[in-house]
Write an enzyme that holds these catalytic residues in place. Structure first.
Site, PDB file in Angstrom:
ATOM      1  N   ASN A 190       2.805   3.718   4.007  1.00 15.84           N
ATOM      2  CA  ASN A 190       1.649   2.630   3.979  1.00 15.84           C
ATOM      3  C   ASN A 190       0.962   2.394   4.397  1.00 15.84           C
ATOM      4  O   ASN A 190       1.041   2.714   5.990  1.00 15.84           O
ATOM      5  CB  ASN A 190       2.093   1.095   3.329  1.00 15.84           C
ATOM      6  CG  ASN A 190       3.781   0.790   4.402  1.00 15.84           C
ATOM      7  OD1 ASN A 190       4.372   1.524   5.364  1.00 15.84           O
ATOM      8  ND2 ASN A 190       3.724  -0.941   4.475  1.00 15.84           N
ATOM      9  N   GLU A 202      -2.075  -0.389   5.713  1.00 16.71           N
ATOM     10  CA  GLU A 202      -2.339  -1.622   5.265  1.00 16.71           C
ATOM     11  C   GLU A 202      -3.443  -1.816   6.397  1.00 16.71           C
ATOM     12  O   GLU A 202      -3.758  -0.865   7.128  1.00 16.71           O
ATOM     13  CB  GLU A 202      -1.751  -2.983   6.491  1.00 16.71           C
ATOM     14  CG  GLU A 202       0.232  -3.037   5.589  1.00 16.71           C
ATOM     15  CD  GLU A 202       0.827  -4.057   5.899  1.00 16.71           C
ATOM     16  OE1 GLU A 202       0.912  -4.660   6.870  1.00 16.71           O
ATOM     17  OE2 GLU A 202       1.882  -4.459   5.409  1.00 16.71           O
ATOM     18  N   CYS A 238       5.703  -0.956  -6.390  1.00 16.36           N
ATOM     19  CA  CYS A 238       5.174  -2.527  -6.945  1.00 16.36           C
ATOM     20  C   CYS A 238       4.444  -1.506  -7.848  1.00 16.36           C
ATOM     21  O   CYS A 238       4.693  -0.647  -8.978  1.00 16.36           O
ATOM     22  CB  CYS A 238       3.985  -2.561  -5.993  1.00 16.36           C
ATOM     23  SG  CYS A 238       2.522  -1.199  -6.032  1.00 16.36           S
ATOM     24  N   GLU A 259       4.325   5.681  -1.137  1.00 19.37           N
ATOM     25  CA  GLU A 259       4.009   5.796  -2.691  1.00 19.37           C
ATOM     26  C   GLU A 259       2.832   6.991  -2.947  1.00 19.37           C
ATOM     27  O   GLU A 259       2.368   8.217  -2.898  1.00 19.37           O
ATOM     28  CB  GLU A 259       4.504   5.190  -3.986  1.00 19.37           C
ATOM     29  CG  GLU A 259       5.742   4.628  -4.093  1.00 19.37           C
ATOM     30  CD  GLU A 259       6.015   3.553  -3.741  1.00 19.37           C
ATOM     31  OE1 GLU A 259       5.340   2.969  -2.591  1.00 19.37           O
ATOM     32  OE2 GLU A 259       6.896   2.505  -3.590  1.00 19.37           O
TER      33      GLU A 259
HETATM   34  N1  THU Z   1       4.769  -1.494   0.050  1.00 16.98           N
HETATM   35  C1  THU Z   1       5.382   0.098  -0.038  1.00 16.98           C
HETATM   36  O1  THU Z   1       4.094   0.837   0.295  1.00 16.98           O
HETATM   37  N2  THU Z   1       5.570   0.902  -1.159  1.00 16.98           N
HETATM   38  C2  THU Z   1       6.426   0.255  -2.065  1.00 16.98           C
HETATM   39  O2  THU Z   1       7.222   0.129  -2.580  1.00 16.98           O
HETATM   40  C3  THU Z   1       6.475  -1.969  -2.379  1.00 16.98           C
HETATM   41  C4  THU Z   1       5.301  -2.109  -1.133  1.00 16.98           C
HETATM   42  C5  THU Z   1       4.141  -2.090   0.779  1.00 16.98           C
HETATM   43  C6  THU Z   1       2.741  -2.145   0.645  1.00 16.98           C
HETATM   44  C7  THU Z   1       2.619  -3.517   2.050  1.00 16.98           C
HETATM   45  O3  THU Z   1       1.949  -2.223   3.149  1.00 16.98           O
HETATM   46  C8  THU Z   1       3.773  -3.478   2.235  1.00 16.98           C
HETATM   47  O4  THU Z   1       4.520  -2.861   1.659  1.00 16.98           O
HETATM   48  C9  THU Z   1       4.257  -5.010   2.314  1.00 16.98           C
HETATM   49  O5  THU Z   1       3.927  -5.339   0.580  1.00 16.98           O
END
Ligand code: THU
Length: 132
Positions: free
Chosen positions: A37, A39, A81, A50
């Site tokens: 991820n 951010e 998500c 993903e």
């Molecule tokens: N996140 C993911 O990378 N994958 C998931 O399956 C669920 C959530 C990340 C998004 C964000 O950076 C952090 O988790 C908190 O929501």
């Protein structure tokens, strides 16, 4: 795939949620692609692990997704998500296996069909097979 997801998780850019996620996808070719991820200070501009892994797969020329590992900390499986379920379904199928893991190992395996039943897919669009 678990090792690759663990490495990617360690590289996550998650200074706001502090929730580091790694993903590894396997294409029909056998190749593995991973991502984390990423951010952003403008919160909605961040994206999921993903999505990073799928972008690496498509950028490398692979289009057919067959297996996924998602890794996050904690004892509760980190389930993709809604947006990522749709993105995974674009390149995979209802049968694609999704393994939810923490750094210690596997917690739960589900199919994409279980995660996203009655999916909207490209073959529903007129004049499109949904495949290149
Ligand atoms: N996140 C993911 O990378 N994958 C998931 O399956 C669920 C959530 C990340 C998004 C964000 O950076 C952090 O988790 C908190 O929501």
């Amino acid at each position: 795939m678990i090792d690759r997801a663990r490495q990617a998780m360690a590289r996550a850019h998650a200074p706001y949620s502090r929730f580091q996620v790694g993903a590894c996808v396997r294409a029909a070719s056998g190749a593995l692609y991973s991502g984390c991820n990423v951010e952003n200070a403008s919160y909605p501009e961040g994206w999921c692990a993903e999505t990073s892994a799928l972008a690496a797969m498509v950028g490398a020329g692979d289009r057919e997704l067959v297996e996924v590992v998602v890794m996050a900390p904690g004892e509760s499986p980190c389930s993709p998500c809604g947006g990522c379920r749709q993105r995974l379904r674009e390149l995979g199928s209802a049968a694609t296996r999704v393994h939810l893991c923490n750094p210690q190992g596997l917690l739960l395996t589900v199919s994409l069909g279980e995660l996203l039943p009655h999916a909207f897919a490209g073959d529903l669009l007129p004049g499109s097979s949904g495949r290149p």
